[in-house]
Design a protein around this motif. Structure first.
Motif, short mmCIF file in Angstrom:
data_model
loop_
_atom_site.label_atom_id
_atom_site.label_comp_id
_atom_site.label_asym_id
_atom_site.label_seq_id
_atom_site.Cartn_x
_atom_site.Cartn_y
_atom_site.Cartn_z
N GLU A 320 76.57 57.32 71.09
CA GLU A 320 75.62 57.19 72.10
C GLU A 320 75.53 55.74 72.46
O GLU A 320 75.73 54.74 71.56
CB GLU A 320 74.17 57.62 71.71
N GLN A 321 75.86 55.39 73.98
CA GLN A 321 75.76 54.06 74.49
C GLN A 321 74.76 54.17 75.54
O GLN A 321 74.68 55.22 76.53
CB GLN A 321 76.84 53.37 74.68
N LEU A 322 73.84 53.44 75.81
CA LEU A 322 73.02 53.17 76.96
C LEU A 322 73.73 51.99 77.99
O LEU A 322 73.99 50.95 77.50
CB LEU A 322 71.69 52.81 76.66
N ILE A 323 73.88 52.41 79.06
CA ILE A 323 74.16 51.50 79.93
C ILE A 323 73.04 51.72 81.43
O ILE A 323 72.95 52.70 81.86
CB ILE A 323 75.78 52.16 80.90
N THR A 447 76.98 60.00 66.79
CA THR A 447 76.26 59.31 66.26
C THR A 447 75.45 58.42 67.19
O THR A 447 75.87 57.80 67.99
CB THR A 447 77.30 58.11 65.63
N THR A 448 74.22 58.32 66.87
CA THR A 448 73.34 57.81 67.47
C THR A 448 72.88 56.35 66.93
O THR A 448 73.05 55.99 65.82
CB THR A 448 71.86 58.35 67.70
N ALA A 449 72.36 55.25 67.95
CA ALA A 449 72.00 54.07 67.35
C ALA A 449 70.85 54.03 66.43
O ALA A 449 70.65 53.17 65.60
CB ALA A 449 71.61 53.21 68.36
N THR A 450 70.03 54.97 66.23
CA THR A 450 68.88 55.07 65.34
C THR A 450 69.74 55.52 63.82
O THR A 450 68.92 55.30 63.07
CB THR A 450 68.07 56.26 65.53
N ASN A 451 70.90 56.21 63.83
CA ASN A 451 71.31 56.69 62.61
C ASN A 451 72.21 55.55 61.78
O ASN A 451 73.20 55.15 61.90
CB ASN A 451 72.24 57.80 62.83
N LEU A 452 71.38 54.78 61.02
CA LEU A 452 71.68 53.36 60.33
C LEU A 452 72.34 53.99 59.07
O LEU A 452 73.23 53.20 58.36
CB LEU A 452 70.60 52.45 59.97
N ASP A 453 72.27 55.14 58.82
CA ASP A 453 72.71 55.77 57.30
C ASP A 453 74.38 55.92 57.44
O ASP A 453 74.99 56.11 56.41
CB ASP A 453 72.14 56.78 56.70
N ALA A 523 65.69 50.54 63.90
CA ALA A 523 65.95 51.94 63.47
C ALA A 523 65.38 52.85 64.62
O ALA A 523 65.67 54.00 64.52
CB ALA A 523 64.81 52.19 62.42
N SER A 524 64.69 52.39 65.57
CA SER A 524 64.09 53.09 66.90
C SER A 524 65.27 53.44 67.75
O SER A 524 65.12 54.00 68.85
CB SER A 524 62.99 52.52 67.46
N GLY A 525 66.55 52.42 67.73
CA GLY A 525 67.37 52.72 68.71
C GLY A 525 67.57 51.72 69.60
O GLY A 525 68.29 51.44 70.75
N THR A 526 66.58 50.87 69.54
CA THR A 526 66.13 49.69 70.70
C THR A 526 67.49 48.39 70.20
O THR A 526 67.47 47.93 69.18
CB THR A 526 65.04 49.02 70.51
N SER A 527 68.07 48.19 71.18
CA SER A 527 69.25 47.10 71.13
C SER A 527 68.59 45.63 71.48
O SER A 527 68.15 45.42 72.57
CB SER A 527 70.56 47.43 71.61
N PHE A 528 69.11 44.66 71.02
CA PHE A 528 68.83 43.27 71.21
C PHE A 528 70.02 42.56 71.16
O PHE A 528 70.70 42.22 70.47
CB PHE A 528 67.94 42.64 70.05
N THR A 557 57.40 42.87 65.23
CA THR A 557 57.34 44.26 64.47
C THR A 557 58.82 44.64 64.26
O THR A 557 58.84 45.67 63.45
CB THR A 557 56.58 45.18 65.33
N ALA A 558 59.71 44.16 64.69
CA ALA A 558 61.09 44.66 64.51
C ALA A 558 61.50 44.00 63.10
O ALA A 558 62.00 43.10 62.78
CB ALA A 558 61.98 44.13 65.72
#
Length: 719
Positions: A320-323, A447-453, A523-528, A557-558
């Protein structure tokens, strides 16, 4: 007299034995002349030096009939010409059925001395007959009679093979102007349903292969009919890729499409070849059952386009990617070349299908391999698609296809590449000219951004491994992260993270330093996104290293683990292509003991050991100042090149009420740099009312970026 009788009796007995032996030998010779095994082959013997063998048996199994093609080889090892016109062939089953065999091409009937000649035949057999029970019988024409000479077992023939889901078609039955040797095999490879414009398109990939030594042209009178679940007949539109001509030894993909009002049950459908749209004369039927199977991610699917074995296509991963806050999916597909030669890289296209939403979406080709894929190597394709709102990614299916099978060049492609000159959009796919290769389900595979494993953990200093399809970073340029530190400033309310990237040139040539984007994803899927340090060096000499940093602004909090992504944006503006992903954790700096006398600080590639420090106030020229005396031991990593753009050390003096009294920037490189031994740092323009105790000394690393100065706290000392 008795002796004479005894003698005569003995002679008669011997004669009887001889007669019996002669009869037995004669019977054996008779049997031997009918069936022999010669040089490992089963054969029918005409004489000691003339015999027949059965060669190249191929059985094409349709839905209700099977067609057997075979060669009868007449082997003439004698010193005389043999006339094949004296013989004939028939096919029979052990159960008693007999089937007419038709010669498929004209061949000289006279077989020269010490030579062989093959005669080609086809015969149609009911589908219920077991091919293992079939035999080919040679008969002789003699005095107006047909005398069986011997039979050859089909199962024992040299080069025997059965191909289910295939028809053997004589094109002369369709077009009487063609020769009787215009035979082709018709095999259905794939059957895929694609939703378009509120209806469903059934796409069938039929592979046609000439069996003879002549080139053929597909007749326009050949019709392809679809029998649906209610046995209603629909007419396919046929599109022969790259024209209707097929050279001997080649194959032709014919794409059959028909539009349906509802999603079809392909397993209950039948393809029929006929002479007209009504199916007045049927040339055979093929079931479409099991041809619409959906593969899973990671499964290797035979790539049947190039006409050779050993090629496999694999949908390796979907991400997954967010545009611009819109959800997209990045597909990685790998073409494995396990054949015996290099492969001219084909142009692949992709279509995303949502059965639930009844729509198909064209993908953008983001990356594709070089012109050739070497033997034993693989080529990487990447596709991207923006999804309309409300589409469930886990319910999607992905179709990979190619629009041109000969040269690898796309003709009438359904999609375009996403380059710097165009933009991404959601567009309906056009698949009527695309040969389908694989239909893959994305269920449980995105694969989502939240799936770090799902990604590998990173250790500082570890060399990055990049996507094999990426050309951004030279393989001889080793890249790693040597520092990853965070610092939360209570005054400005955000967390500042600095990642230092090291590049080591392991080649004997000067290499260009790459430009790329990076992100940290929590882990929430937020990208910086990361902001790169401003540097001046663009080329790196052999056996040398260079370091520059990326800074990230995160909320306080990140915390915890993050995904560090290296992104290639060299050829596209909107899609950021991840070429490496690692799970990382960061250190929080500046939280050590503020009362410590000495501290070792890492300003990579420098290590600054503050062995001692002392702070005092000075009054001079009607002004107050503070003097900071330092005892330093500074070391540098020898292989790393530094320039004047390297980060600076900032000394900040704070009073007991957390007010900044003054600051002073020092450099570790260039004019006025800090050196080993005793050093003095002065804070000037201090007001008298600011002479306060206790005092706190904070040391920062300042990094200049295009977005301003990023600073991280390195140490805190309290007096």
């Amino acid at each position: 007299m008795y002796r004479d009788w005894l003698r005569d009796t003995k002679i008669t007995y011997i004669a009887r034995l001889a007669l019996i032996a002669a009869v037995i030998i004669g019977m054996a010779l008779f049997a031997w002349t009918n069936l022999i095994v010669y040089a490992g082959k089963e054969g029918v013997l005409i004489s000691n030096s003339v015999y027949f063998t059965l060669e190249d048996v191929a059985i094409s199994k349709g839905l209700d009939t099977q067609i057997m093609s075979f060669n009868i080889q007449l082997n003439n090892d004698s010193d005389s010409v043999v006339d094949y016109n004296h013989y004939g062939i028939k096919v029979a089953s052990q159960a008693g059925g007999s089937y007419y065999a038709r010669m498929t091409k004209t061949t000289d009937g006279l077989v020269a001395v010490h030579s062989t000649t093959s005669y080609n035949y086809v015969t149609t057999i009911p589908i219920a007959v077991e091919t293992s029970q079939l035999q080919v019988t040679v008969f002789e024409r003699s005095g107006g009679k047909l005398l069986d000479v011997g039979s050859l077992s089909v199962a024992s023939a040299q080069s025997f093979g059965e191909q289910p889901g295939q028809l053997l078609l004589n094109l002369a039955d369709v077009d009487t102007s063609l020769t009787t040797s215009s035979y082709v095999t018709v095999q259905v490879l794939k059957a895929i349903t694609v939703p378009q414009d509120g209806k469903w398109t059934l796409l069938v990939d039929a592979l046609l292969t000439p069996t003879g030594s002549e080139s053929i042209t597909l007749p326009t009178g050949l019709k392809y009919l679809l029998h649906d679940e209610q046995d209603k007949i629909l007419v396919f539109t046929a599109n022969a890729i790259n024209g209707n001509s097929i050279n001997a030894g080649q194959t032709k993909h014919v794409l059959l499409t028909v539009e349906l009002d509802t999603i079809p049950n392909v397993d209950k459908m039948v393809l029929e070849l006929a002479n007209n749209n009504l199916g007045t004369i049927s040339f055979g039927k093929l079931s479409l059952i099991s041809l619409s199977q959906v593969a899973k991610m990671g499964e290797k699917i035979p790539y049947l386009i190039q006409g050779r074995e050993g090629l496999n296509l694999e949908l390796q991963k979907a991400e997954e990617q967010l545009i611009s806050n819109k959800k997209g999916v990045l597909i990685t597909t790998v073409l494995h070349n396990g054949s015996k030669s290099a492969l001219q890289t084909p142009t692949l296209t992709g279509t995303m299908i949502s059965d639930q939403a009844a729509l198909s979406i064209a993908t953008d080709t983001i990356i594709s391999p070089d012109a050739y894929i070497a033997q034993g190597k693989s080529g990487i394709y990447k596709f991207f698609v923006l999804l309309p709102e409300g589409i469930a990614a886990e319910q999607l299916k992905f179709v990979t296809g190619t629009s041109n099978t000969a040269s690898g060049k796309t003709t009438g492609a359904a999609v375009t590449s996403a380059t710097k000159d165009n933009s991404l959009s959601v567009s309906t796919a056009n698949i009527t000219s695309t040969v389908p290769i694989a239909l893959v389900s994305l269920q449980d595979g995105i694969t989502t951004a939240t799936n770090l494993d799902s990604i590998a953990s990173y250790t500082l200093g570890q060399a990055f491994t990049f996507d094999s399809g990426s050309k951004l970073i030279d393989p001889e340029l080793e890249m790693s992260v040597v520092e990853l530190n965070g610092y939360t400033n209570a005054d400005n309310g955000y967390q500042s993270v600095i990642a230092k990237f090291k590049f080591l040139n392991k080649s004997n040539e000067t290499l260009a330093l790459p430009t790329f984007d990076t992100t940290l994803t929590d882990a929430s899927g937020t990208s910086f996104p990361g902001t790169r340090e401003t540097t001046s060096l663009t080329q790196l000499i052999p056996n040398a290293a260079y370091v520059y940093s990326y800074s990230y602004m995160l909320p306080p909090t990140a915390t915890g683990a993050f995904k560090l992504s290296i992104l290639d944006t060299s050829n596209f503006t909107q899609v950021k292509l991840p070429i490496a992903d690692y799970k990382v954790t960061m250190n929080q700096t500046g939280e050590d003991d503020p009362n410590a006398i000495s501290k070792v600080l890492s300003f990579y590639p420098y290590t600054v050991n503050i062995e001692n420090w002392e702070l005092s106030s000075v009054y001079s020229s009607n002004a107050y100042s503070y003097k900071l005396k330092l005892s330093l031991d500074i070391q540098k990593v020898a292989e790393v090149i530094v320039d004047n753009t390297i980060a600076t050390m900032e000394f900040e003096l704070v009073d007991g009420r957390d007010r900044i009294l003054g600051s002073n920037n020092q450099t570790l490189q260039g004019k006025g740099k800090l050196i080993n031994g005793a050093q003095t740092v002065t804070f000037t323009d201090i007001k008298s009312e600011q002479l306060d105790y206790p005092l706190t000394l904070r040391i920062y690393e300042n990094i200049t970026t295009s977005a301003g100065v990023a600073k991280r706290l390195m140490a805190t000392f309290k007096q």
